[in-house]
Design a protein around this motif. Sequence first.
Motif, mmCIF file in Angstrom:
data_model
loop_
_atom_site.group_PDB
_atom_site.id
_atom_site.type_symbol
_atom_site.label_atom_id
_atom_site.label_comp_id
_atom_site.label_asym_id
_atom_site.label_seq_id
_atom_site.Cartn_x
_atom_site.Cartn_y
_atom_site.Cartn_z
ATOM 1 N N TYR A 3 0.844 -1.193 0.000
ATOM 2 C CA TYR A 3 0.000 0.000 0.000
ATOM 3 C C TYR A 3 0.881 1.245 0.000
ATOM 4 O O TYR A 3 1.899 1.287 0.700
ATOM 5 N N THR A 4 0.487 2.237 -0.774
ATOM 6 C CA THR A 4 1.177 3.523 -0.729
ATOM 7 C C THR A 4 0.207 4.576 -0.201
ATOM 8 O O THR A 4 -1.000 4.516 -0.475
ATOM 9 N N ILE A 5 0.740 5.514 0.558
ATOM 10 C CA ILE A 5 -0.084 6.588 1.119
ATOM 11 C C ILE A 5 0.496 7.923 0.674
ATOM 12 O O ILE A 5 1.653 8.244 0.977
ATOM 13 N N ASN A 53 -0.628 -3.703 -5.781
ATOM 14 C CA ASN A 53 -0.550 -2.620 -4.805
ATOM 15 C C ASN A 53 -1.776 -1.736 -4.924
ATOM 16 O O ASN A 53 -2.492 -1.769 -5.925
ATOM 17 N N ILE A 123 -6.841 2.412 7.192
ATOM 18 C CA ILE A 123 -5.563 1.714 7.351
ATOM 19 C C ILE A 123 -5.690 0.602 8.390
ATOM 20 O O ILE A 123 -5.110 -0.479 8.230
ATOM 21 N N LEU A 126 -6.870 -2.613 6.584
ATOM 22 C CA LEU A 126 -6.284 -3.035 5.319
ATOM 23 C C LEU A 126 -6.072 -4.553 5.306
ATOM 24 O O LEU A 126 -5.523 -5.112 6.258
ATOM 25 N N PRO A 129 -1.562 -6.511 4.811
ATOM 26 C CA PRO A 129 -0.629 -5.387 4.655
ATOM 27 C C PRO A 129 0.830 -5.816 4.848
ATOM 28 O O PRO A 129 1.337 -5.859 5.963
ATOM 29 N N TYR A 131 3.633 -4.321 3.075
ATOM 30 C CA TYR A 131 4.400 -3.068 3.093
ATOM 31 C C TYR A 131 3.432 -1.900 3.021
ATOM 32 O O TYR A 131 2.483 -1.917 2.241
ATOM 33 N N VAL A 132 3.702 -0.877 3.817
ATOM 34 C CA VAL A 132 2.996 0.397 3.715
ATOM 35 C C VAL A 132 4.046 1.480 3.487
ATOM 36 O O VAL A 132 4.941 1.665 4.313
ATOM 37 N N ALA A 154 0.188 1.630 10.899
ATOM 38 C CA ALA A 154 0.687 0.646 9.929
ATOM 39 C C ALA A 154 1.502 -0.445 10.617
ATOM 40 O O ALA A 154 1.414 -1.628 10.249
ATOM 41 N N ALA A 159 2.555 -4.316 9.157
ATOM 42 C CA ALA A 159 3.225 -3.946 7.908
ATOM 43 C C ALA A 159 4.658 -3.495 8.159
ATOM 44 O O ALA A 159 4.985 -2.957 9.217
ATOM 45 N N VAL A 161 7.057 -0.660 7.323
ATOM 46 C CA VAL A 161 6.759 0.730 6.989
ATOM 47 C C VAL A 161 7.970 1.400 6.350
ATOM 48 O O VAL A 161 9.063 1.404 6.917
#
Length: 309
Positions: A3-5, A53, A123, A126, A129, A131-132, A154, A159, A161
């Motif tokens: 996941y990307t934020i 992703n 989040i 999720l 998860p 990787y965040v 996260a 995840a 991070v």
Amino acid sequence: MIYTITLNPALDRQIWVEDIKYDESNRIIRETTYAGGKGIDVSRVLANFGADNVALGFVGGFSGEELEGRLLNDGVRCNFTYISTNTRTNIILNDEKTKSQTLFNAMGPEVQPQDLMRLIKQIQNLPNPEYVIISGSLPVGVQPAFYNKLIDTAKEIGATVVFDTDGKAMKVGLSSKPHIIKPNIHELERLVDKKLKDIPEIAQEARSICKKGINIVLVSMGANGMLCVSSTEEYWAFPPPVNVQNTIGAGDSSVAGFVLALKEGKSLKEALAFAVAAGTATTTRPGTAVCLPEDVEAIYPNVTFRDVV
């Protein structure tokens, strides 16, 4: 799942002119628009490699809808939190005569407290998860402490991070001990409040950061390659010479390459080489974070290493 934020994404409008003339009318010879933002750049590169992703963050208004539509056309899965104000538009001006590039970055919309909590709840739920990746600037009105909440949340869901931002936000976020950070050399200097004159000094500062609970520090240094420091390993990697056409999104492409390699079980040294190849591949094509697998695969075997000290 990765996941990307991106809290403050943007439409990046790239404009090319033959020769900028000040106080005169300038004719645009070509232009294009990309969905931009550091985490979004990472998602685009991952999608190019077929890596599953999802891009998260805040978007709003007609420009937010355009941004999401462009990402969908790029094959990027999105699950954005919608806000009431318009997503920003950045201008990237390219001068063909001088081969120079000038960036005009907009501030972006103001995000309300209830929007922040909607993202946090998302989040917390999720699925899978692994990787965040949290990266980029903060929206108007959002304090750096929100990065602490994102990182903590996260980590609580299990995840790994990755954190990539600058200035006070990076300093504040480090207190939550993200697993991986990726400053460039200038961001590292701002983080440690000193000018760093050579590789031994850069490596020493990276080691000091690792001792504070950060697993891996990646430092991108442009023509001087990329440094990777963990508690047990240190590597300094160099790309081969290439014809540089664009530098926007190169660091984000490196983050994507690094995470992708780690997810595939590559060693830290191999992951660094893949990160360098991905970042370098991006510089060879116009546009924001345009990183193609065939370019990376051609560059990867030609990445070289030097002793850190």
